[in-house]
Design a protein around this motif. Structure first.
Motif, PDB file in Angstrom:
ATOM      1  N   GLN A  41       0.542  -1.561  -0.232  1.00  0.00           N
ATOM      2  CA  GLN A  41       0.053  -0.004   0.672  1.00  0.00           C
ATOM      3  C   GLN A  41       1.013   0.840   0.033  1.00  0.00           C
ATOM      4  N   GLU A  42       0.622   2.761   0.090  1.00  0.00           N
ATOM      5  CA  GLU A  42       0.760   3.747  -0.496  1.00  0.00           C
ATOM      6  C   GLU A  42       1.986   3.857   1.000  1.00  0.00           C
ATOM      7  N   ASN A  43       1.387   3.825   2.175  1.00  0.00           N
ATOM      8  CA  ASN A  43       1.917   4.094   3.089  1.00  0.00           C
ATOM      9  C   ASN A  43       3.103   2.998   3.701  1.00  0.00           C
ATOM     10  N   GLU A  44       2.676   2.172   3.258  1.00  0.00           N
ATOM     11  CA  GLU A  44       3.607   0.556   3.723  1.00  0.00           C
ATOM     12  C   GLU A  44       4.660   0.911   3.789  1.00  0.00           C
ATOM     13  N   TYR A  45       5.846   2.046   2.768  1.00  0.00           N
ATOM     14  CA  TYR A  45       6.873   1.576   2.180  1.00  0.00           C
ATOM     15  C   TYR A  45       7.599   2.811   3.110  1.00  0.00           C
ATOM     16  N   ALA A  46       7.496   4.301   4.121  1.00  0.00           N
ATOM     17  CA  ALA A  46       7.748   5.054   4.559  1.00  0.00           C
ATOM     18  C   ALA A  46       8.589   4.764   5.476  1.00  0.00           C
ATOM     19  N   GLY A  47       9.962   5.197   5.251  1.00  0.00           N
ATOM     20  CA  GLY A  47      10.897   4.825   6.195  1.00  0.00           C
ATOM     21  C   GLY A  47      11.652   3.493   6.521  1.00  0.00           C
ATOM     22  N   GLU A  48      11.294   2.731   5.698  1.00  0.00           N
ATOM     23  CA  GLU A  48      11.705   1.308   5.492  1.00  0.00           C
ATOM     24  C   GLU A  48      12.816   1.114   4.655  1.00  0.00           C
ATOM     25  N   LYS A  49      13.576   0.052   5.068  1.00  0.00           N
ATOM     26  CA  LYS A  49      14.532  -0.343   4.087  1.00  0.00           C
ATOM     27  C   LYS A  49      14.309  -1.064   2.803  1.00  0.00           C
ATOM     28  N   ILE A  50      14.679  -0.693   2.008  1.00  0.00           N
ATOM     29  CA  ILE A  50      14.339  -1.299   0.664  1.00  0.00           C
ATOM     30  C   ILE A  50      14.626  -3.255   0.424  1.00  0.00           C
ATOM     31  N   HIS A  51      15.908  -3.686   1.245  1.00  0.00           N
ATOM     32  CA  HIS A  51      15.360  -4.842   1.148  1.00  0.00           C
ATOM     33  C   HIS A  51      14.307  -5.562   2.097  1.00  0.00           C
ATOM     34  N   LYS A  52      13.290  -4.357   3.051  1.00  0.00           N
ATOM     35  CA  LYS A  52      11.763  -5.511   2.998  1.00  0.00           C
ATOM     36  C   LYS A  52      11.664  -6.206   1.798  1.00  0.00           C
ATOM     37  N   PHE A  53      11.711  -5.129   1.030  1.00  0.00           N
ATOM     38  CA  PHE A  53      10.747  -5.084  -0.131  1.00  0.00           C
ATOM     39  C   PHE A  53      11.369  -5.309  -1.369  1.00  0.00           C
ATOM     40  N   VAL A  54      12.593  -5.156  -1.547  1.00  0.00           N
ATOM     41  CA  VAL A  54      13.205  -6.665  -2.148  1.00  0.00           C
ATOM     42  C   VAL A  54      14.597  -6.839  -1.888  1.00  0.00           C
ATOM     43  N   PRO A  55      14.482  -8.386  -1.449  1.00  0.00           N
ATOM     44  CA  PRO A  55      15.640  -8.719  -0.844  1.00  0.00           C
ATOM     45  C   PRO A  55      17.021  -8.871  -1.620  1.00  0.00           C
TER      46      PRO A  55
END
Length: 556
Positions: A41-55
Protein backbone atom coordinates in the motif's frame (compact mmCIF):
# COMPACT_ATOMS: atom_id res chain seq x y z
CA UNK A 1 -5.09 27.78 -21.63
CA UNK A 2 -2.08 25.71 -20.52
CA UNK A 3 -2.41 23.48 -17.41
CA UNK A 4 0.39 23.09 -14.88
CA UNK A 5 1.01 19.41 -14.18
CA UNK A 6 2.49 18.57 -10.81
CA UNK A 7 5.67 16.37 -10.89
CA UNK A 8 3.93 13.94 -8.52
CA UNK A 9 1.19 13.33 -11.09
CA UNK A 10 3.75 12.53 -13.79
CA UNK A 11 5.72 10.33 -11.36
CA UNK A 12 2.60 8.37 -10.38
CA UNK A 13 1.45 7.93 -14.01
CA UNK A 14 4.64 6.32 -15.26
CA UNK A 15 4.16 2.75 -16.44
CA UNK A 16 7.55 1.54 -15.19
CA UNK A 17 8.10 1.20 -11.47
CA UNK A 18 10.21 3.97 -9.86
CA UNK A 19 11.85 3.59 -6.43
CA UNK A 20 14.07 6.27 -4.80
CA UNK A 21 16.26 5.38 -1.80
CA UNK A 22 18.64 7.51 0.26
CA UNK A 23 22.29 6.78 1.03
CA UNK A 24 21.18 4.52 3.88
CA UNK A 25 18.90 2.47 1.54
CA UNK A 26 15.75 3.91 3.14
CA UNK A 27 12.84 4.20 0.69
CA UNK A 28 12.02 7.86 0.08
CA UNK A 29 9.61 7.60 -2.88
CA UNK A 30 7.80 4.82 -4.73
CA UNK A 31 5.32 5.31 -7.57
CA UNK A 32 2.04 3.43 -8.07
CA UNK A 33 3.55 0.99 -10.63
CA UNK A 34 6.29 -0.03 -8.18
CA UNK A 35 3.78 -0.41 -5.33
CA UNK A 36 1.61 -2.64 -7.53
CA UNK A 37 4.60 -4.76 -8.49
CA UNK A 38 5.72 -5.10 -4.84
CA UNK A 39 2.11 -5.61 -3.69
CA UNK A 40 2.23 -2.95 -0.95
CA UNK A 41 0.00 0.00 0.00
CA UNK A 42 0.97 3.64 -0.44
CA UNK A 43 1.92 4.29 3.21
CA UNK A 44 3.68 0.97 3.88
CA UNK A 45 7.09 1.90 2.43
CA UNK A 46 7.80 5.16 4.27
CA UNK A 47 11.02 4.91 6.30
CA UNK A 48 11.51 1.22 5.49
CA UNK A 49 14.68 -0.30 4.07
CA UNK A 50 14.45 -1.35 0.41
CA UNK A 51 15.67 -4.85 1.38
CA UNK A 52 12.35 -5.45 3.15
CA UNK A 53 10.51 -5.29 -0.18
CA UNK A 54 13.29 -6.42 -2.55
CA UNK A 55 15.57 -8.82 -0.64
CA UNK A 56 17.83 -9.44 -3.66
CA UNK A 57 18.34 -5.77 -4.47
CA UNK A 58 21.79 -4.64 -5.55
CA UNK A 59 21.23 -0.97 -4.70
CA UNK A 60 24.07 -1.15 -2.11
CA UNK A 61 26.57 -1.81 -4.95
CA UNK A 62 25.54 1.42 -6.66
CA UNK A 63 25.90 3.35 -3.37
CA UNK A 64 29.37 1.90 -2.87
CA UNK A 65 30.64 2.34 -6.45
CA UNK A 66 28.73 5.47 -7.41
CA UNK A 67 28.16 3.95 -10.88
CA UNK A 68 24.96 2.98 -12.68
CA UNK A 69 23.86 -0.59 -13.40
CA UNK A 70 21.82 -1.00 -16.56
CA UNK A 71 19.64 -3.88 -17.78
CA UNK A 72 19.95 -6.11 -14.72
CA UNK A 73 17.44 -8.97 -14.87
CA UNK A 74 15.89 -10.03 -11.58
CA UNK A 75 12.78 -11.71 -10.21
CA UNK A 76 10.49 -9.58 -8.03
CA UNK A 77 7.55 -11.34 -6.40
CA UNK A 78 7.71 -14.03 -9.10
CA UNK A 79 7.70 -11.45 -11.94
CA UNK A 80 10.71 -11.25 -14.30
CA UNK A 81 11.93 -7.65 -14.39
CA UNK A 82 14.62 -5.50 -15.96
CA UNK A 83 16.13 -2.95 -13.52
CA UNK A 84 18.20 0.16 -14.24
CA UNK A 85 19.81 1.84 -11.17
CA UNK A 86 21.26 5.36 -11.32
CA UNK A 87 23.07 7.17 -8.45
CA UNK A 88 21.71 10.62 -7.36
CA UNK A 89 24.15 13.41 -6.62
CA UNK A 90 23.61 16.82 -5.00
CA UNK A 91 26.44 19.34 -4.85
CA UNK A 92 28.79 16.50 -5.76
CA UNK A 93 27.61 14.39 -2.85
CA UNK A 94 26.00 10.95 -3.40
CA UNK A 95 22.59 11.19 -1.73
CA UNK A 96 20.76 8.08 -3.00
CA UNK A 97 19.75 5.86 -5.89
CA UNK A 98 16.87 5.90 -8.41
CA UNK A 99 15.74 2.45 -9.61
CA UNK A 100 13.58 2.04 -12.74
CA UNK A 101 11.86 -1.36 -12.90
CA UNK A 102 10.29 -2.75 -16.09
CA UNK A 103 7.98 -5.75 -16.01
CA UNK A 104 9.26 -7.98 -18.84
CA UNK A 105 7.00 -10.98 -18.17
CA UNK A 106 5.10 -10.50 -21.43
CA UNK A 107 8.32 -10.05 -23.35
CA UNK A 108 9.77 -13.17 -21.75
CA UNK A 109 6.63 -15.00 -22.77
CA UNK A 110 6.97 -13.95 -26.41
CA UNK A 111 10.70 -14.61 -26.44
CA UNK A 112 9.92 -18.11 -25.19
CA UNK A 113 7.43 -18.54 -28.04
CA UNK A 114 10.01 -17.24 -30.49
CA UNK A 115 12.60 -19.65 -29.15
CA UNK A 116 10.23 -22.55 -29.65
CA UNK A 117 9.35 -21.34 -33.14
CA UNK A 118 12.91 -20.53 -34.17
CA UNK A 119 13.62 -23.97 -35.65
CA UNK A 120 10.40 -23.75 -37.68
CA UNK A 121 11.15 -20.21 -38.83
CA UNK A 122 14.60 -21.33 -39.98
CA UNK A 123 12.97 -23.58 -42.60
CA UNK A 124 10.98 -20.70 -44.13
CA UNK A 125 12.06 -19.71 -47.66
CA UNK A 126 10.88 -16.17 -46.83
CA UNK A 127 13.14 -13.95 -44.78
CA UNK A 128 11.76 -13.48 -41.25
CA UNK A 129 12.64 -10.44 -39.12
CA UNK A 130 11.20 -9.89 -35.61
CA UNK A 131 11.38 -6.74 -33.49
CA UNK A 132 10.01 -5.98 -30.02
CA UNK A 133 7.51 -3.26 -29.13
CA UNK A 134 10.37 -0.76 -28.88
CA UNK A 135 11.62 -1.47 -32.42
CA UNK A 136 14.66 -3.49 -31.34
CA UNK A 137 15.67 -6.57 -33.36
CA UNK A 138 14.92 -9.88 -31.62
CA UNK A 139 15.27 -12.54 -34.30
CA UNK A 140 16.48 -12.99 -37.87
CA UNK A 141 16.31 -16.26 -39.82
CA UNK A 142 18.77 -17.76 -42.32
CA UNK A 143 16.62 -16.89 -45.34
CA UNK A 144 16.85 -13.22 -44.39
CA UNK A 145 20.64 -13.53 -44.17
CA UNK A 146 20.73 -15.16 -47.62
CA UNK A 147 18.43 -12.56 -49.20
CA UNK A 148 20.12 -9.47 -47.74
CA UNK A 149 23.71 -10.58 -47.20
CA UNK A 150 23.53 -9.28 -43.59
CA UNK A 151 24.41 -11.56 -40.67
CA UNK A 152 22.07 -11.81 -37.69
CA UNK A 153 24.92 -10.90 -35.30
CA UNK A 154 25.07 -7.38 -36.76
CA UNK A 155 21.28 -6.90 -36.50
CA UNK A 156 20.02 -8.52 -33.28
CA UNK A 157 19.77 -6.02 -30.40
CA UNK A 158 19.91 -2.99 -32.71
CA UNK A 159 17.05 -0.52 -33.05
CA UNK A 160 15.51 -0.24 -36.52
CA UNK A 161 16.09 3.52 -36.61
CA UNK A 162 19.82 3.00 -35.97
CA UNK A 163 20.03 0.34 -38.70
CA UNK A 164 18.34 2.73 -41.14
CA UNK A 165 20.87 5.44 -40.25
CA UNK A 166 23.71 3.01 -40.97
CA UNK A 167 22.26 2.25 -44.44
CA UNK A 168 21.10 -1.32 -43.88
CA UNK A 169 17.73 -0.40 -45.45
CA UNK A 170 16.03 2.76 -46.63
CA UNK A 171 12.83 2.40 -44.55
CA UNK A 172 11.46 0.18 -41.79
CA UNK A 173 8.08 -1.53 -42.06
CA UNK A 174 8.39 -2.54 -38.39
CA UNK A 175 8.39 1.09 -37.24
CA UNK A 176 5.42 1.81 -39.51
CA UNK A 177 3.50 -1.11 -38.01
CA UNK A 178 4.32 0.09 -34.46
CA UNK A 179 3.01 3.51 -35.45
CA UNK A 180 -0.12 2.45 -37.40
CA UNK A 181 -0.83 -0.69 -35.34
CA UNK A 182 -1.85 -2.72 -38.41
CA UNK A 183 -0.33 -4.99 -41.05
CA UNK A 184 1.62 -3.04 -43.69
CA UNK A 185 3.49 -4.05 -46.88
CA UNK A 186 6.14 -1.86 -48.53
CA UNK A 187 9.00 -2.06 -51.03
CA UNK A 188 12.32 -1.85 -49.21
CA UNK A 189 15.80 -1.21 -50.57
CA UNK A 190 18.45 -3.38 -48.91
CA UNK A 191 21.87 -1.78 -48.60
CA UNK A 192 21.27 0.25 -51.77
CA UNK A 193 21.71 -2.84 -53.95
CA UNK A 194 18.61 -5.04 -53.74
CA UNK A 195 14.85 -4.57 -53.65
CA UNK A 196 12.60 -6.68 -51.45
CA UNK A 197 8.92 -6.63 -50.59
CA UNK A 198 8.34 -6.72 -46.84
CA UNK A 199 5.12 -7.34 -44.91
CA UNK A 200 5.06 -6.42 -41.22
CA UNK A 201 2.40 -7.98 -38.99
CA UNK A 202 1.76 -6.82 -35.39
CA UNK A 203 1.48 -9.37 -32.57
CA UNK A 204 -0.88 -8.16 -29.83
CA UNK A 205 -1.15 -9.25 -26.20
CA UNK A 206 -4.40 -9.87 -24.30
CA UNK A 207 -4.66 -6.15 -23.53
CA UNK A 208 -4.50 -5.19 -27.19
CA UNK A 209 -0.97 -3.76 -26.96
CA UNK A 210 1.68 -4.60 -29.57
CA UNK A 211 4.33 -6.89 -28.13
CA UNK A 212 6.32 -7.51 -31.30
CA UNK A 213 6.27 -7.14 -35.09
CA UNK A 214 6.97 -10.12 -37.36
CA UNK A 215 8.10 -9.18 -40.86
CA UNK A 216 8.31 -11.49 -43.89
CA UNK A 217 10.78 -10.56 -46.62
CA UNK A 218 10.78 -11.60 -50.30
CA UNK A 219 13.46 -10.76 -52.82
CA UNK A 220 12.06 -9.13 -56.00
CA UNK A 221 15.32 -7.93 -57.54
CA UNK A 222 14.92 -10.37 -60.46
CA UNK A 223 11.64 -11.18 -62.15
CA UNK A 224 9.54 -13.60 -60.05
CA UNK A 225 12.64 -14.63 -58.01
CA UNK A 226 11.10 -16.11 -54.90
CA UNK A 227 13.31 -19.11 -54.05
CA UNK A 228 16.84 -20.31 -54.68
CA UNK A 229 15.75 -22.68 -57.43
CA UNK A 230 14.24 -19.72 -59.33
CA UNK A 231 17.52 -17.79 -59.50
CA UNK A 232 17.54 -18.47 -63.24
CA UNK A 233 14.38 -16.34 -63.26
CA UNK A 234 12.76 -18.68 -65.72
CA UNK A 235 9.18 -19.57 -65.16
CA UNK A 236 6.72 -21.96 -66.69
CA UNK A 237 3.36 -20.96 -65.31
CA UNK A 238 -0.27 -21.18 -66.17
CA UNK A 239 -1.48 -17.63 -66.78
CA UNK A 240 -5.11 -18.56 -67.00
CA UNK A 241 -7.03 -21.73 -67.63
CA UNK A 242 -5.38 -23.59 -70.55
CA UNK A 243 -3.01 -20.69 -71.26
CA UNK A 244 0.72 -20.80 -70.68
CA UNK A 245 3.75 -18.55 -70.88
CA UNK A 246 7.46 -19.26 -70.81
CA UNK A 247 9.93 -16.44 -70.14
CA UNK A 248 13.73 -16.28 -69.94
CA UNK A 249 16.10 -14.32 -67.72
CA UNK A 250 17.65 -11.37 -69.50
CA UNK A 251 15.62 -12.01 -72.65
CA UNK A 252 12.83 -9.61 -73.51
CA UNK A 253 10.67 -12.23 -75.19
CA UNK A 254 8.00 -14.63 -74.11
CA UNK A 255 6.58 -17.74 -75.70
CA UNK A 256 2.84 -17.47 -75.23
CA UNK A 257 0.63 -20.37 -76.17
CA UNK A 258 -2.38 -22.45 -75.28
CA UNK A 259 -2.17 -25.22 -77.85
CA UNK A 260 -1.28 -28.79 -77.01
CA UNK A 261 1.34 -28.78 -79.79
CA UNK A 262 3.32 -25.89 -78.29
CA UNK A 263 2.97 -27.25 -74.80
CA UNK A 264 4.58 -30.47 -76.03
CA UNK A 265 7.45 -28.59 -77.69
CA UNK A 266 8.23 -26.54 -74.57
CA UNK A 267 8.13 -29.71 -72.47
CA UNK A 268 10.57 -31.39 -74.86
CA UNK A 269 12.88 -28.36 -74.78
CA UNK A 270 13.02 -28.44 -70.99
CA UNK A 271 13.82 -32.15 -71.13
CA UNK A 272 16.70 -32.02 -73.63
CA UNK A 273 18.20 -28.56 -73.06
CA UNK A 274 20.53 -29.71 -70.28
CA UNK A 275 22.31 -32.16 -72.62
CA UNK A 276 24.86 -31.10 -75.30
CA UNK A 277 22.81 -32.91 -77.98
CA UNK A 278 22.46 -31.33 -81.44
CA UNK A 279 18.93 -30.09 -82.08
CA UNK A 280 17.22 -29.38 -85.40
CA UNK A 281 14.37 -26.86 -85.39
CA UNK A 282 12.14 -27.25 -88.43
CA UNK A 283 9.14 -25.19 -89.45
CA UNK A 284 7.95 -22.38 -91.71
CA UNK A 285 9.40 -18.88 -91.50
CA UNK A 286 8.05 -16.78 -88.65
CA UNK A 287 6.98 -19.61 -86.38
CA UNK A 288 9.52 -18.68 -83.68
CA UNK A 289 12.42 -21.06 -84.26
CA UNK A 290 14.97 -18.50 -83.06
CA UNK A 291 12.93 -17.88 -79.90
CA UNK A 292 12.92 -21.63 -79.21
CA UNK A 293 16.70 -21.68 -79.80
CA UNK A 294 17.10 -18.88 -77.24
CA UNK A 295 15.06 -20.93 -74.81
CA UNK A 296 17.23 -24.03 -75.32
CA UNK A 297 20.42 -22.05 -74.69
CA UNK A 298 19.05 -20.33 -71.57
CA UNK A 299 17.74 -23.61 -70.18
CA UNK A 300 21.16 -25.25 -70.56
CA UNK A 301 24.26 -25.10 -68.37
CA UNK A 302 25.86 -23.03 -71.17
CA UNK A 303 23.54 -20.09 -70.53
CA UNK A 304 26.40 -17.90 -69.25
CA UNK A 305 28.63 -18.78 -72.23
CA UNK A 306 28.53 -17.30 -75.77
CA UNK A 307 25.47 -17.81 -77.96
CA UNK A 308 26.49 -17.15 -81.58
CA UNK A 309 23.74 -16.93 -84.20
CA UNK A 310 24.76 -17.45 -87.83
CA UNK A 311 22.38 -16.92 -90.74
CA UNK A 312 23.82 -19.30 -93.33
CA UNK A 313 21.71 -17.75 -96.08
CA UNK A 314 22.75 -14.16 -95.39
CA UNK A 315 26.55 -14.54 -95.69
CA UNK A 316 27.95 -14.68 -99.27
CA UNK A 317 29.18 -18.17 -100.11
CA UNK A 318 32.78 -17.06 -100.79
CA UNK A 319 32.97 -15.51 -97.30
CA UNK A 320 31.09 -18.18 -95.41
CA UNK A 321 34.06 -20.47 -94.75
CA UNK A 322 36.31 -17.72 -93.38
CA UNK A 323 33.45 -16.34 -91.26
CA UNK A 324 32.67 -19.74 -89.77
CA UNK A 325 36.18 -21.11 -89.28
CA UNK A 326 38.33 -17.94 -89.20
CA UNK A 327 41.68 -17.54 -90.95
CA UNK A 328 45.36 -16.94 -90.32
CA UNK A 329 47.17 -13.79 -91.46
CA UNK A 330 47.92 -13.81 -95.18
CA UNK A 331 45.57 -16.74 -95.78
CA UNK A 332 44.14 -15.05 -98.90
CA UNK A 333 44.12 -11.74 -100.74
CA UNK A 334 42.31 -9.13 -98.69
CA UNK A 335 42.69 -11.01 -95.41
CA UNK A 336 43.41 -9.01 -92.29
CA UNK A 337 47.09 -8.86 -91.36
CA UNK A 338 46.35 -10.12 -87.87
CA UNK A 339 44.04 -12.89 -89.06
CA UNK A 340 40.53 -13.45 -87.70
CA UNK A 341 38.84 -15.77 -85.22
CA UNK A 342 35.87 -17.64 -86.67
CA UNK A 343 32.30 -17.57 -85.36
CA UNK A 344 32.44 -21.24 -84.34
CA UNK A 345 35.61 -20.64 -82.34
CA UNK A 346 34.03 -17.59 -80.70
CA UNK A 347 31.27 -19.85 -79.42
CA UNK A 348 33.67 -22.26 -77.66
CA UNK A 349 31.94 -23.75 -74.56
CA UNK A 350 28.71 -22.08 -75.68
CA UNK A 351 25.98 -22.56 -78.28
CA UNK A 352 25.80 -21.96 -82.04
CA UNK A 353 22.56 -21.41 -83.93
CA UNK A 354 22.91 -22.25 -87.63
CA UNK A 355 19.85 -20.53 -89.05
CA UNK A 356 18.79 -21.48 -92.60
CA UNK A 357 21.21 -24.42 -92.35
CA UNK A 358 19.80 -25.82 -95.61
CA UNK A 359 21.63 -23.01 -97.45
CA UNK A 360 25.08 -24.32 -96.48
CA UNK A 361 27.16 -25.27 -99.58
CA UNK A 362 28.29 -28.91 -99.76
CA UNK A 363 31.98 -27.97 -99.38
CA UNK A 364 31.29 -26.42 -95.97
CA UNK A 365 28.99 -29.24 -94.93
CA UNK A 366 32.01 -31.57 -94.93
CA UNK A 367 33.97 -29.24 -92.63
CA UNK A 368 31.00 -28.76 -90.33
CA UNK A 369 30.61 -32.53 -90.08
CA UNK A 370 34.23 -32.74 -88.87
CA UNK A 371 33.47 -30.16 -86.18
CA UNK A 372 30.54 -32.26 -84.97
CA UNK A 373 32.35 -35.61 -85.17
CA UNK A 374 35.81 -34.73 -83.90
CA UNK A 375 35.08 -31.57 -81.87
CA UNK A 376 37.91 -29.84 -83.70
CA UNK A 377 38.31 -26.74 -85.83
CA UNK A 378 41.01 -25.53 -88.23
CA UNK A 379 41.29 -21.94 -89.43
CA UNK A 380 41.69 -21.22 -93.12
CA UNK A 381 45.42 -21.14 -93.95
CA UNK A 382 46.43 -22.83 -90.68
CA UNK A 383 47.84 -26.29 -89.96
CA UNK A 384 46.93 -26.07 -86.28
CA UNK A 385 43.90 -27.92 -84.97
CA UNK A 386 41.97 -26.51 -82.03
CA UNK A 387 39.69 -28.53 -79.78
CA UNK A 388 36.19 -27.10 -79.69
CA UNK A 389 33.31 -27.59 -77.28
CA UNK A 390 30.09 -26.21 -78.78
CA UNK A 391 26.47 -27.17 -78.90
CA UNK A 392 24.87 -26.92 -82.36
CA UNK A 393 21.26 -25.86 -82.84
CA UNK A 394 20.13 -25.81 -86.48
CA UNK A 395 17.05 -24.15 -87.88
CA UNK A 396 15.47 -24.47 -91.31
CA UNK A 397 12.23 -23.80 -93.13
CA UNK A 398 13.18 -26.31 -95.82
CA UNK A 399 12.70 -30.07 -96.00
CA UNK A 400 16.24 -31.34 -95.36
CA UNK A 401 15.23 -34.93 -96.18
CA UNK A 402 14.17 -33.76 -99.62
CA UNK A 403 17.48 -31.89 -100.01
CA UNK A 404 19.33 -35.09 -99.05
CA UNK A 405 17.42 -37.03 -101.73
CA UNK A 406 18.33 -34.32 -104.26
CA UNK A 407 22.02 -34.59 -103.30
CA UNK A 408 22.11 -31.00 -102.03
CA UNK A 409 22.58 -31.85 -98.37
CA UNK A 410 24.85 -34.51 -96.89
CA UNK A 411 22.94 -37.37 -95.29
CA UNK A 412 25.59 -37.95 -92.61
CA UNK A 413 25.48 -34.25 -91.62
CA UNK A 414 21.67 -34.33 -91.55
CA UNK A 415 21.66 -37.16 -89.02
CA UNK A 416 24.34 -35.41 -86.98
CA UNK A 417 22.25 -32.24 -86.78
CA UNK A 418 18.97 -34.05 -86.28
CA UNK A 419 19.73 -36.00 -83.07
CA UNK A 420 16.64 -34.30 -81.66
CA UNK A 421 14.20 -32.73 -84.11
CA UNK A 422 11.53 -30.25 -83.06
CA UNK A 423 8.93 -29.33 -85.64
CA UNK A 424 7.38 -25.93 -84.93
CA UNK A 425 3.90 -25.95 -86.46
CA UNK A 426 2.62 -22.95 -88.45
CA UNK A 427 0.04 -20.74 -86.76
CA UNK A 428 -2.74 -22.01 -89.02
CA UNK A 429 -2.31 -25.48 -87.46
CA UNK A 430 -2.68 -24.16 -83.94
CA UNK A 431 -5.45 -21.54 -84.25
CA UNK A 432 -6.13 -21.68 -80.52
CA UNK A 433 -2.83 -19.79 -80.04
CA UNK A 434 -3.94 -16.84 -82.20
CA UNK A 435 -6.14 -15.17 -79.59
CA UNK A 436 -3.56 -15.29 -76.78
CA UNK A 437 -0.76 -14.13 -79.10
CA UNK A 438 -2.83 -11.19 -80.37
CA UNK A 439 -3.58 -10.19 -76.78
CA UNK A 440 0.05 -10.62 -75.72
CA UNK A 441 1.65 -8.59 -78.53
CA UNK A 442 -1.05 -5.93 -78.54
CA UNK A 443 -0.63 -5.38 -74.79
CA UNK A 444 3.17 -5.46 -75.14
CA UNK A 445 3.28 -2.68 -77.73
CA UNK A 446 0.69 -0.58 -75.90
CA UNK A 447 2.93 -0.65 -72.84
CA UNK A 448 6.12 -0.18 -74.85
CA UNK A 449 4.89 2.97 -76.55
CA UNK A 450 2.72 4.12 -73.61
CA UNK A 451 -0.43 4.11 -75.77
CA UNK A 452 -3.93 3.02 -74.82
CA UNK A 453 -5.79 1.14 -77.54
CA UNK A 454 -8.68 -1.31 -77.68
CA UNK A 455 -9.39 -4.10 -80.18
CA UNK A 456 -13.06 -4.40 -81.08
CA UNK A 457 -14.70 -7.84 -80.87
CA UNK A 458 -15.20 -7.80 -84.66
CA UNK A 459 -11.49 -7.13 -85.20
CA UNK A 460 -10.53 -9.96 -82.85
CA UNK A 461 -12.83 -12.32 -84.75
CA UNK A 462 -11.22 -11.41 -88.09
CA UNK A 463 -7.73 -11.93 -86.68
CA UNK A 464 -8.86 -15.30 -85.37
CA UNK A 465 -10.17 -16.31 -88.82
CA UNK A 466 -7.11 -15.12 -90.77
CA UNK A 467 -4.71 -17.85 -92.03
CA UNK A 468 -1.45 -16.03 -91.04
CA UNK A 469 0.97 -17.09 -93.81
CA UNK A 470 3.71 -15.10 -92.03
CA UNK A 471 2.95 -16.91 -88.76
CA UNK A 472 3.88 -15.37 -85.39
CA UNK A 473 6.22 -12.82 -87.00
CA UNK A 474 3.39 -11.48 -89.16
CA UNK A 475 1.06 -11.35 -86.16
CA UNK A 476 3.63 -9.48 -84.06
CA UNK A 477 4.29 -6.94 -86.83
CA UNK A 478 0.56 -6.37 -87.34
CA UNK A 479 0.06 -5.81 -83.60
CA UNK A 480 2.78 -3.14 -83.58
CA UNK A 481 1.34 -1.52 -86.71
CA UNK A 482 -2.16 -1.34 -85.21
CA UNK A 483 -0.86 0.25 -82.02
CA UNK A 484 1.27 2.95 -83.68
CA UNK A 485 -0.57 3.72 -86.92
CA UNK A 486 -4.28 3.71 -86.03
CA UNK A 487 -5.19 7.16 -84.65
CA UNK A 488 -8.45 6.14 -82.95
CA UNK A 489 -8.69 4.53 -79.52
CA UNK A 490 -10.72 1.59 -80.81
CA UNK A 491 -9.36 -0.54 -83.64
CA UNK A 492 -12.18 -1.68 -85.93
CA UNK A 493 -12.12 -4.06 -88.94
CA UNK A 494 -11.72 -1.17 -91.40
CA UNK A 495 -8.40 -0.28 -89.70
CA UNK A 496 -6.90 -3.62 -90.77
CA UNK A 497 -4.87 -4.01 -94.00
CA UNK A 498 -7.01 -4.71 -97.13
CA UNK A 499 -6.13 -8.41 -97.40
CA UNK A 500 -7.85 -9.02 -94.04
CA UNK A 501 -11.22 -7.75 -95.27
CA UNK A 502 -12.26 -11.01 -96.93
CA UNK A 503 -12.23 -12.56 -93.47
CA UNK A 504 -14.63 -9.92 -92.13
CA UNK A 505 -18.17 -10.33 -90.84
CA UNK A 506 -17.80 -13.48 -88.82
CA UNK A 507 -20.68 -14.48 -86.63
CA UNK A 508 -19.69 -12.83 -83.33
CA UNK A 509 -22.39 -14.75 -81.50
CA UNK A 510 -20.20 -17.87 -81.80
CA UNK A 511 -17.94 -18.81 -78.91
CA UNK A 512 -14.21 -19.48 -79.33
CA UNK A 513 -14.60 -23.22 -79.89
CA UNK A 514 -17.22 -22.63 -82.61
CA UNK A 515 -15.04 -19.98 -84.30
CA UNK A 516 -12.03 -22.29 -84.27
CA UNK A 517 -14.18 -25.03 -85.81
CA UNK A 518 -15.40 -22.55 -88.45
CA UNK A 519 -11.82 -21.63 -89.31
CA UNK A 520 -10.79 -25.31 -89.33
CA UNK A 521 -13.64 -26.07 -91.74
CA UNK A 522 -12.46 -23.33 -94.12
CA UNK A 523 -8.87 -24.69 -94.08
CA UNK A 524 -9.99 -28.24 -94.86
CA UNK A 525 -12.34 -27.16 -97.67
CA UNK A 526 -9.57 -25.01 -99.20
CA UNK A 527 -7.18 -27.98 -99.05
CA UNK A 528 -9.75 -30.29 -100.68
CA UNK A 529 -10.22 -27.79 -103.52
CA UNK A 530 -6.45 -27.66 -104.17
CA UNK A 531 -5.77 -31.39 -103.99
CA UNK A 532 -7.19 -34.33 -105.88
CA UNK A 533 -7.89 -36.56 -102.88
CA UNK A 534 -8.67 -36.46 -99.18
CA UNK A 535 -5.39 -38.26 -98.49
CA UNK A 536 -3.30 -35.58 -100.25
CA UNK A 537 -5.27 -32.81 -98.54
CA UNK A 538 -4.56 -34.49 -95.18
CA UNK A 539 -0.83 -34.69 -96.00
CA UNK A 540 -0.82 -31.00 -96.89
CA UNK A 541 -2.49 -30.11 -93.59
CA UNK A 542 -0.25 -32.42 -91.60
CA UNK A 543 -3.10 -34.48 -90.14
CA UNK A 544 -4.24 -38.07 -90.46
CA UNK A 545 -6.54 -39.06 -93.36
CA UNK A 546 -9.14 -40.39 -90.90
CA UNK A 547 -9.28 -37.03 -89.09
CA UNK A 548 -10.56 -35.24 -92.18
CA UNK A 549 -13.04 -38.04 -92.95
CA UNK A 550 -14.51 -37.77 -89.43
CA UNK A 551 -14.82 -34.00 -89.64
CA UNK A 552 -16.49 -34.14 -93.09
CA UNK A 553 -19.05 -36.60 -91.73
CA UNK A 554 -19.64 -34.32 -88.73
CA UNK A 555 -20.26 -31.34 -91.01
CA UNK A 556 -22.54 -33.37 -93.31
Amino acid sequence: MSVMIEPEVIFSSMRNGIIVVDQDTNVMLMNASAQKLLKIQENEYAGEKIHKFVPNTEVQKVLESGESTIGVKMNINGVPCMVNRTPMYQDGQLIGVVSVIQDISQMEHYLSILKNMESIIEFSTDGIYVVNKDGETLLVNSAYENITGFQREELIGNHMANLMEKGYFDKSVSLLVLEKKKQISILQNIGGRKEVIVTGSPVFDASGDIQMVVTSVRDITQLNELKKELKKAKSFSEISQNRYSYSMQGIDERIVFTSREMKGIISKVRQVAAFPTSILLAGPSGTGKEVIANLIHHESNRKDKPFIKINCGAIPEHLLESELFGYEKGAFTGARLEGKIGLLELADHGTVLLDEVGELPLSLQVKLLRVLQEKQIQRVGSSKIKQLNIRIISATNRDLKELVEQGRFREDLYYRLQVVELNIPPLRERPEDIEVLVEHFFTHFCRLYNIEKLLSDETKAILQSYHWPGNVRELKNLAESMVVSVPSFKIDPEDLPPHFHKFASPDTSLNLKQRVEQYEKRLILDALQKHSSIRKAAENLGVDHSTIVKKLKKWG
